[in-house]
Design an enzyme around this catalytic site. Structure first.
Site, PDB file in Angstrom:
ATOM      1  N   SER A  21       0.831  -1.215   0.000  1.00  0.00           N
ATOM      2  CA  SER A  21       0.000   0.000   0.000  1.00  0.00           C
ATOM      3  C   SER A  21       0.860   1.258   0.000  1.00  0.00           C
ATOM      4  CB  SER A  21      -0.885   0.029   1.257  1.00  0.00           C
ATOM      5  OG  SER A  21      -1.840  -0.994   1.215  1.00  0.00           O
ATOM      6  N   ARG A  25       1.562   4.254  -3.050  1.00  0.00           N
ATOM      7  CA  ARG A  25       1.310   5.670  -2.750  1.00  0.00           C
ATOM      8  C   ARG A  25       2.567   6.515  -2.909  1.00  0.00           C
ATOM      9  NH1 ARG A  25      -2.474   2.608  -0.360  1.00  0.00           N
ATOM     10  NH2 ARG A  25      -4.464   3.480   0.302  1.00  0.00           N
ATOM     11  N   ARG A 120     -13.917  -6.735 -10.584  1.00  0.00           N
ATOM     12  CA  ARG A 120     -13.957  -6.018  -9.302  1.00  0.00           C
ATOM     13  C   ARG A 120     -14.738  -4.712  -9.417  1.00  0.00           C
ATOM     14  NH1 ARG A 120      -8.293  -6.451  -6.389  1.00  0.00           N
ATOM     15  NH2 ARG A 120      -9.623  -5.818  -4.642  1.00  0.00           N
ATOM     16  N   SER A 165     -13.404   1.359   2.919  1.00  0.00           N
ATOM     17  CA  SER A 165     -12.365   1.083   1.929  1.00  0.00           C
ATOM     18  C   SER A 165     -11.356   2.224   1.854  1.00  0.00           C
ATOM     19  CB  SER A 165     -13.005   0.889   0.549  1.00  0.00           C
ATOM     20  OG  SER A 165     -12.019   1.011  -0.457  1.00  0.00           O
ATOM     21  N   GLN A 167      -9.063   2.345  -0.307  1.00  0.00           N
ATOM     22  CA  GLN A 167      -8.863   2.654  -1.733  1.00  0.00           C
ATOM     23  C   GLN A 167      -9.841   3.738  -2.163  1.00  0.00           C
ATOM     24  OE1 GLN A 167      -9.126  -1.081  -3.814  1.00  0.00           O
ATOM     25  NE2 GLN A 167      -7.114  -1.754  -3.100  1.00  0.00           N
ATOM     26  N   ASP A 313      -6.882  -8.117   4.745  1.00  0.00           N
ATOM     27  CA  ASP A 313      -6.031  -8.899   3.838  1.00  0.00           C
ATOM     28  C   ASP A 313      -5.422 -10.121   4.532  1.00  0.00           C
ATOM     29  OD1 ASP A 313      -6.565  -7.108   1.832  1.00  0.00           O
ATOM     30  OD2 ASP A 313      -4.730  -5.949   2.123  1.00  0.00           O
ATOM     31  N   LYS A 340     -12.336  -9.198  -3.371  1.00  0.00           N
ATOM     32  CA  LYS A 340     -10.877  -9.053  -3.415  1.00  0.00           C
ATOM     33  C   LYS A 340     -10.373  -9.734  -4.706  1.00  0.00           C
ATOM     34  CE  LYS A 340     -10.547  -6.692   0.310  1.00  0.00           C
ATOM     35  NZ  LYS A 340     -10.167  -5.285   0.227  1.00  0.00           N
ATOM     36  N   ARG A 344     -12.655 -14.363  -1.596  1.00  0.00           N
ATOM     37  CA  ARG A 344     -11.795 -15.046  -0.615  1.00  0.00           C
ATOM     38  C   ARG A 344     -12.567 -15.871   0.404  1.00  0.00           C
ATOM     39  NH1 ARG A 344      -7.018 -10.476   0.030  1.00  0.00           N
ATOM     40  NH2 ARG A 344      -5.895 -11.110  -1.852  1.00  0.00           N
ATOM     41  N   ARG A 386      -2.527 -14.008  -2.035  1.00  0.00           N
ATOM     42  CA  ARG A 386      -2.633 -14.333  -0.604  1.00  0.00           C
ATOM     43  C   ARG A 386      -3.166 -15.750  -0.381  1.00  0.00           C
ATOM     44  NH1 ARG A 386      -0.779  -9.682   1.261  1.00  0.00           N
ATOM     45  NH2 ARG A 386      -1.594  -7.769   0.342  1.00  0.00           N
TER      46      ARG A 386
HETATM   47  C1  S3P Z   1      -5.678  -1.207   0.174  1.00  0.00           C
HETATM   48  C2  S3P Z   1      -6.921  -1.209   0.770  1.00  0.00           C
HETATM   49  C3  S3P Z   1      -7.696  -2.441   0.992  1.00  0.00           C
HETATM   50  C4  S3P Z   1      -6.808  -3.683   0.909  1.00  0.00           C
HETATM   51  C5  S3P Z   1      -5.919  -3.646  -0.286  1.00  0.00           C
HETATM   52  C6  S3P Z   1      -5.000  -2.438  -0.229  1.00  0.00           C
HETATM   53  C7  S3P Z   1      -4.996   0.085  -0.024  1.00  0.00           C
HETATM   54  O1  S3P Z   1      -8.683  -2.550  -0.007  1.00  0.00           O
HETATM   55  O2  S3P Z   1      -7.603  -4.838   0.899  1.00  0.00           O
HETATM   56  O3  S3P Z   1      -5.127  -4.813  -0.342  1.00  0.00           O
HETATM   57  O4  S3P Z   1      -3.779   0.095  -0.305  1.00  0.00           O
HETATM   58  O5  S3P Z   1      -5.655   1.121   0.122  1.00  0.00           O
HETATM   59  P1  S3P Z   1     -10.123  -1.828   0.123  1.00  0.00           P
HETATM   60  O6  S3P Z   1      -9.911  -0.369   0.038  1.00  0.00           O
HETATM   61  O7  S3P Z   1     -10.920  -2.362  -1.035  1.00  0.00           O
HETATM   62  O8  S3P Z   1     -10.674  -2.258   1.448  1.00  0.00           O
END
Ligand code: S3P
Length: 425
Positions: A21, A25, A120, A165, A167, A313, A340, A344, A386
């Protein structure tokens, strides 16, 4: 591939590779900031390499040598209309965050990914981003890739996330940075806060009040140095391995310990794991430390509610942990697992059952019986990194042969996984 089985103990030390993550970024902020950004301990996983490729196609000069990446940022306006399609591969974080960035830019771009990305959900970002003013099109009204984006002229919004989320939150914050006025995001449950921390690290202003984050558009960010800590989501496989294997003691160094990510540590401690945190650096831009795990006597627990986003995760590997605990473990409130890299809930239940686990899928999680002997069989990652790593750890407890199909998926987040595993034997 044939997995290692019947292992009698794991011992040694592993420097956990960079956080996925944070690596994503660091590239993105480096690209939109002014001046040079230097990233160290960058994760060389396929997902993060996809992010680099996308930003190169957007005209950003990025030099990558092993785990060191240097980005020549020229601000948002330094990003140029890509002449090619932007391919995110398997990476949900790349696509969702990139849509937020592209939403503020006055040019046209097309985003695609692999088969898994094509399934997704994207409406969670495309819908609020349209409210900011971006024009986004895609299959099923912007739910699925390929997506096309024509951005520019955004106005800040106040928005309550419909799903917990990071993301989505991050995508909207990237749009907010480019919008006129203020953007406020309200989270129902707190999710990982790497984006908020990085905005500050790059000299930006962001106000965080409980579960509301607020920022003003038009801020200029400045390039900096980002030292990526090890990925706790990768460390999780060895934490569980050390706890469930006999005669084991494993030290994991430089692991990211951001409180929005440490749900796995809390759950393992509640289950009775012999787990110690050492050399903790709490004040770093991203907290970090070393973890020591030893063979443990475990008991089942219920995992539900606000902790779920803090370990989402890690649920596949927690499911394996639960098969070796005393009593039943119940995982609830984790519907997000269904969207995911694979569903999962289905893939964990299906593959662990093949190895002899007693585990049942529920609408929002799973129920796992403890103290089960794992046997062996032919399993598959289903193309999900994973799931592949969880099965490789499970195999070590198996008494019969285990073969793993689609092992290459593991390169998405942990290309050196099997080397690290081998070094402990
Ligand atoms: C992530 C947020 C999570 C996580 C993903 C990485 C991120 O997803 O499951 O592996 O880097 O912001 P979600 O935002 O869909 O929960």
């Amino acid at each position: 591939m044939e997995l290692l089985t019947n292992i009698k103990g794991l011992n040694g030390e592993i420097a956990i590779p960079g956080d996925k993550s944070i690596s994503h970024r660091a590239i993105m902020f480096g690209a939109i900031a002014n001046g040079e950004t230097i990233v160290t301990n960058f994760l060389l996983g396929d997902d993060c390499l996809s992010t680099i490729q996308c930003f190169r196609k957007l005209g950003v000069h990025i030099k990558q040598q092993d785990e060191k990446v240097i980005i020549a940022g020229k601000g948002f306006s330094g990003l140029k209309e890509p002449a090619e399609v932007l391919d995110v591969g398997n990476s949900g974080t790349t696509i969702r965050l990139l849509i937020g960035i592209l939403s503020g830019l006055p040019f046209h771009s097309i985003l695609i990914g692999d088969q898994s990305i094509g399934k997704r959900p994207m409406t969670r970002v495309t819908k609020p981003l349209r409210t900011f003013g971006a024009a986004i099109q895609g299959r099923q009204n912007g739910e699925y890739t390929p997506l096309s984006i024509k951005g520019g002229n955004l106005s800040g919004i106040e928005y309550t996330l419909q799903v917990a989320s990071a993301q989505v939150k991050s995508s909207l914050l990237f749009a907010g940075l480019q919008a006129n006025g203020t953007t406020a995001i309200i989270e129902p449950v707190k999710t990982r806060d790497h984006t908020e921390r990085m905005i500050k690290q790059f000299g930006g202003d962001i106000e965080i009040n409980d579960q509301t984050v607020r920022l003003n558009g038009g801020q200029a960010l400045t390039g900096t140095t980002v030292q990526v800590p090890g990925d706790i989501s990768s460390a999780a496989f060895f934490l569980v391995a050390g706890a469930i294997m006999p005669n084991s003691e494993i030290k994991l160094t430089n692991v990211g310990l951001n409180p929005t990510r440490t749900g796995i540590i809390e759950v393992m401690k509640a289950m009775g794991a012999n787990l110690t945190i050492m050399n903790e650096e709490k004040d770093a831009s991203e907290p970090r430390g070393d973890l020591l795990i030893k063979t443990s006597t475990l008991k089942g627990v219920t995992i539900a509610g606000d902790i779920i986003p803090r370990l989402i995760d890690e649920i596949p590997i927690i499911a394996l942990l639960a098969t070796q605990a005393d009593g039943v473990t119940i995982i609830k409130d984790a519907e997000e697992l269904k969207v995911k890299e694979t569903n999962r809930i289905d893939t964990v239940v299906k593959e662990l059952t093949k190895l002899g686990a007693v585990i049942e899928a529920t609408a929002d999680g799973m129920i796992i019986q403890g103290n089960t002997k794992l046997t062996g069989g032919d399993v598959s990652s289903h193309g999900d990194h994973r799931i592949g790593m969880m099965l490789a750890i499970a195999a070590m407890l198996c008494t019969r042969n285990v073969t793993l199909e689609k092992k290459e998926a593991i390169d998405v987040s942990y290309p050196t996984f099997f080397d690290h595993l081998q070094s402990l034997i």
